[in-house]
Design a protein around this motif. Sequence first.
Motif, short mmCIF file in Angstrom:
data_model
loop_
_atom_site.label_atom_id
_atom_site.label_comp_id
_atom_site.label_asym_id
_atom_site.label_seq_id
_atom_site.Cartn_x
_atom_site.Cartn_y
_atom_site.Cartn_z
N SER A 91 -20.11 7.33 -87.13
CA SER A 91 -19.98 7.52 -88.57
C SER A 91 -20.86 8.68 -89.01
O SER A 91 -22.02 8.77 -88.60
N LEU A 190 -21.21 2.30 -96.75
CA LEU A 190 -20.39 1.46 -95.88
C LEU A 190 -19.94 0.19 -96.60
O LEU A 190 -18.83 -0.31 -96.36
N HIS A 193 -16.52 -0.12 -98.32
CA HIS A 193 -15.25 -0.43 -97.64
C HIS A 193 -14.56 -1.58 -98.36
O HIS A 193 -13.34 -1.73 -98.27
N THR A 314 -6.70 -0.04 -103.15
CA THR A 314 -6.96 1.00 -102.15
C THR A 314 -5.90 2.08 -102.28
O THR A 314 -4.70 1.77 -102.35
N HIS A 339 -17.77 9.63 -94.01
CA HIS A 339 -17.86 8.96 -95.30
C HIS A 339 -18.34 9.96 -96.35
O HIS A 339 -19.41 10.55 -96.19
N VAL A 366 -13.44 7.15 -97.26
CA VAL A 366 -13.56 6.83 -95.84
C VAL A 366 -12.50 7.66 -95.14
O VAL A 366 -11.30 7.51 -95.42
N ARG A 390 -11.42 3.54 -102.88
CA ARG A 390 -11.23 2.30 -103.65
C ARG A 390 -10.92 2.69 -105.09
O ARG A 390 -11.55 3.58 -105.65
#
Length: 507
Positions: A91, A190, A193, A314, A339, A366, A390
């Motif tokens: 990541s 993170l 998510h 999403t 990210h 992401v 999101r």
Amino acid sequence: MAGDPDAIVIGSGPNGLVAACMLARAGLRVLVCEANPRRWGGALGSEEGTLPGFVHDVGAAFFPFPRISPAFRALDLEKQGVELCFAEFDSCHPAPDGSVACISRDLDLAARHFGDPRDGETFAALARWYRGVEPAVLGILLNTLPTLSPVLKLLPFGIFKLARILLSSGAGLARRLFRGEAARRVMPGLALHVDVGPRDPLGAALGFMLGMTATTGGYSIPRGGAQALADAMVADLRRHGGEIRLASRVERILTEGRRAVGVRLADGTELRAARRAVLADTAAASLLLDLVARDLVPARVVRFMERFPQGWGTFKVDWALSSPVPWSVPEARRAAVVHAGDSLDDLERFTAQVRRGELPDNPYLVIGQQSLFDPTRAPAGKHTLWAYSRVPSHPPGGWQAHADAFADRLDARIEGLAPGFRSTVLARRIVAPPDLEAMDANLVGGDLGGGSNAWHRQLVFRPLFPYFRHRMPVEGLYLCSSYAHPGAGVHGMCGYNAAQIVLRDLG
């Protein structure tokens, strides 16, 4: 399958398939009913979505759990032919100011690339501690509640360190651990998510676990696409005598008295479960409001399901590219996932905008670069890109009015971190929240997380008390989707745990 199956599983997402495999391995005759007429896997799948030869994951894409989840370890999917690919950096978290922090399974490498060197050493030390306690931590967080044995393994001191982490907000933990902004934005990022913001009480758990499992299991990429995981599970199911039926949408749970005895399909076909076990890899509200007769469900459960707390929507985009993304920071060119979140303040602002029902003006992203590490995903020399943000599930005016403009906003966001990105784009596919729900009915409003993942929607409150041990109000009916504990993530444990409860009930 000659005769009636012993158990019927509704839905072939990863949890449904894990449950079916575990029951079949225990000797039960299992039938899985999947509504999709073309493939199994639910949001675990792959398809050519932009141009011929470009393979895109339709939902889940990066997997820390194939080697560390008890469910996947039991199935041993790699032994069954799944090949996992890995990046040097699992990541990468760049910002427009050029700062960057990276996570790697190589902790010395992570320490050198986690922003400030002192923050790198702090992160590496935390990850080394986590490696030593991971089996106990996963036992606490993933197994059927209550889970006292793993807690005892952390005594006397480990449990207090873990509790101090898990009881923090994401921003609070980040500020306590790290000095620099690059490191501080990693774990709160993170956590986005799902629908957990940096300031949310008890919100540190998800970001911490995603960060730590990236250093153990890594963010693996199945060669050929995420569909390879679903295909391997279906092959295992069939080897143990189970069956799967596509184009078999269940519209009603059949009952006798207050016990589930089978299902009725949309075409009128009735299927009976000889051992009277029906497992639902479905949304909780869909199961208890639509599939089960209302008079069999307690009134308070009906009222709760009618206002069930879903997570955010999403918005996903797939790109076919002529070349790799030209990231400004070189670490991003070596990462499985990038990210895009500039700072804690930026992530907090993003969270507030989505919760107000606004489309974020600087969307957190992401971003997946599967084809850098799995060349089967694109024609020679070409690449795929996968990204999501999101969003509110239902913006004013509906998604038809906003989808193209918001996708352009994602393009611009990546262009800001990788000048020249737009010139590499050969094709683009937009997947808005309604498209995700049309693909998989469990993704209500584009919610990937099986309902809200706020702290008060976890543990014994998932999906609601006292139905957290997979048994539903109707005897013989079990919820095995991510709407049950332990919730979101492709770890298979919702299905695995539900299967253990079924086997226990059947003696």
